[in-house]
Design a protein around this motif. Structure first.
Motif, PDB file in Angstrom:
ATOM      1  N   LYS A 256     -19.309 -14.402 -70.400  1.00  0.00           N
ATOM      2  CA  LYS A 256     -19.102 -14.102 -68.982  1.00  0.00           C
ATOM      3  C   LYS A 256     -20.268 -13.249 -68.498  1.00  0.00           C
ATOM      4  O   LYS A 256     -20.479 -12.150 -68.979  1.00  0.00           O
ATOM      5  N   PHE A 257     -20.997 -13.778 -67.530  1.00  0.00           N
ATOM      6  CA  PHE A 257     -22.200 -13.096 -67.058  1.00  0.00           C
ATOM      7  C   PHE A 257     -21.994 -12.372 -65.731  1.00  0.00           C
ATOM      8  O   PHE A 257     -22.485 -11.267 -65.537  1.00  0.00           O
TER       9      PHE A 257
ATOM     10  N   LYS B 131     -22.642 -11.260 -55.805  1.00  0.00           N
ATOM     11  CA  LYS B 131     -22.664 -11.356 -57.252  1.00  0.00           C
ATOM     12  C   LYS B 131     -22.480  -9.983 -57.872  1.00  0.00           C
ATOM     13  O   LYS B 131     -23.133  -9.032 -57.458  1.00  0.00           O
ATOM     14  N   ILE B 132     -21.595  -9.912 -58.837  1.00  0.00           N
ATOM     15  CA  ILE B 132     -21.394  -8.682 -59.595  1.00  0.00           C
ATOM     16  C   ILE B 132     -21.725  -9.023 -61.044  1.00  0.00           C
ATOM     17  O   ILE B 132     -20.951  -9.692 -61.734  1.00  0.00           O
ATOM     18  N   VAL B 133     -22.899  -8.608 -61.499  1.00  0.00           N
ATOM     19  CA  VAL B 133     -23.330  -8.898 -62.863  1.00  0.00           C
ATOM     20  C   VAL B 133     -22.512  -8.032 -63.818  1.00  0.00           C
ATOM     21  O   VAL B 133     -22.349  -6.833 -63.604  1.00  0.00           O
ATOM     22  N   LEU B 134     -21.990  -8.674 -64.862  1.00  0.00           N
ATOM     23  CA  LEU B 134     -21.087  -7.996 -65.790  1.00  0.00           C
ATOM     24  C   LEU B 134     -21.806  -7.386 -66.996  1.00  0.00           C
ATOM     25  O   LEU B 134     -21.265  -6.485 -67.628  1.00  0.00           O
ATOM     26  N   LEU B 135     -22.967  -7.878 -67.317  1.00  0.00           N
ATOM     27  CA  LEU B 135     -23.686  -7.398 -68.488  1.00  0.00           C
ATOM     28  C   LEU B 135     -24.662  -6.312 -68.096  1.00  0.00           C
ATOM     29  O   LEU B 135     -25.256  -6.359 -67.037  1.00  0.00           O
ATOM     30  N   SER B 136     -24.859  -5.352 -68.979  1.00  0.00           N
ATOM     31  CA  SER B 136     -25.868  -4.338 -68.724  1.00  0.00           C
ATOM     32  C   SER B 136     -27.243  -4.971 -68.931  1.00  0.00           C
ATOM     33  O   SER B 136     -27.369  -5.943 -69.674  1.00  0.00           O
ATOM     34  N   PRO B 137     -28.293  -4.438 -68.286  1.00  0.00           N
ATOM     35  CA  PRO B 137     -29.636  -5.043 -68.398  1.00  0.00           C
ATOM     36  C   PRO B 137     -30.115  -5.182 -69.838  1.00  0.00           C
ATOM     37  O   PRO B 137     -30.828  -6.103 -70.164  1.00  0.00           O
TER      38      PRO B 137
END
Length: 191
Positions: free
Chosen positions: A122-123, A182-188
């Motif tokens: 899940k990204f 967009k809400i990105v779920l992963l940290s950079p």
């Protein structure tokens, strides 16, 4: 339901409203019926073009309706008719009521909910731009393709879709430069 069929339903409704007054969409019906024929045909052709582009990408979440089409429909200037515009756009009634209670943006509560979606593959949480859900977990909004969780591969396709829509349907609405929130779920560092 899929993203394309939800957009086609909006187009069918707009065409129907041109000929038929709908009581639950009285303001929009009058607005569409008063449109100059050339303007109405322009609105329909742009929406058809957007649907044609979206069909090629088959996104799990539908993009925002072309901002120029929305402008001609009076979406941005008709906040006193938010319920009607929400119905036209296929928004669930619970989300329309939440919006009418002055919830105009993705807020801290939504961001907290997004945390619960983190997991393998899940990204990002993707939301139709301009749509403010009552909750990111609103089942009806998911069913209507207004919210979804996407993989990194799907996310990249959504970015390409947005780029093509911007290129093929240029507009000057500064508030809607993107077709998705967009809400990105992963940290950079974990990408």
């Amino acid at each position: 339901m899929d993203a394309v069929s939800t957009m086609e339903e909006i187009l069918r409704r707009i065409i129907s409203l041109r000929k038929n007054l709908e009581e639950d969409l009285k303001h929009i019906s009058h607005h569409i019926q008063k449109m100059d024929e050339e303007v109405f045909n322009f609105v329909v052709s742009r929406l058809k073009k957007e649907i044609e582009i979206v069909k090629r990408y088959k996104p799990p979440v539908r993009p925002a309706i072309d901002p120029l089409v929305s402008s001609y429909l009076g979406v941005y200037s008709g906040l006193e008719f938010a319920g009607e515009y929400g119905k036209l756009m296929g928004y669930p009634s619970c989300c329309i009521e939440s919006f009418k209670s002055v919830r105009f943006a993705i807020d801290e509560e939504h961001l907290k909910e997004a945390e619960s979606f983190k997991g393998e593959g899940k990204f990002a949480v993707v939301i139709t731009s301009g749509f403010i859900p009552c909750s990111l977990k609103c089942r009806e909004a998911w069913r209507r393709c207004l919210i979804g969780v996407v993989s990194q591969r799907e996310y990249k396709r959504i970015i390409k879709l947005e780029e093509e829509l911007s290129r093929e349907l240029p507009h000057y609405h500064g508030g809607y430069t993107e077709y998705y929130e967009k809400i990105v779920l992963l940290s950079p560092t974990s990408r």
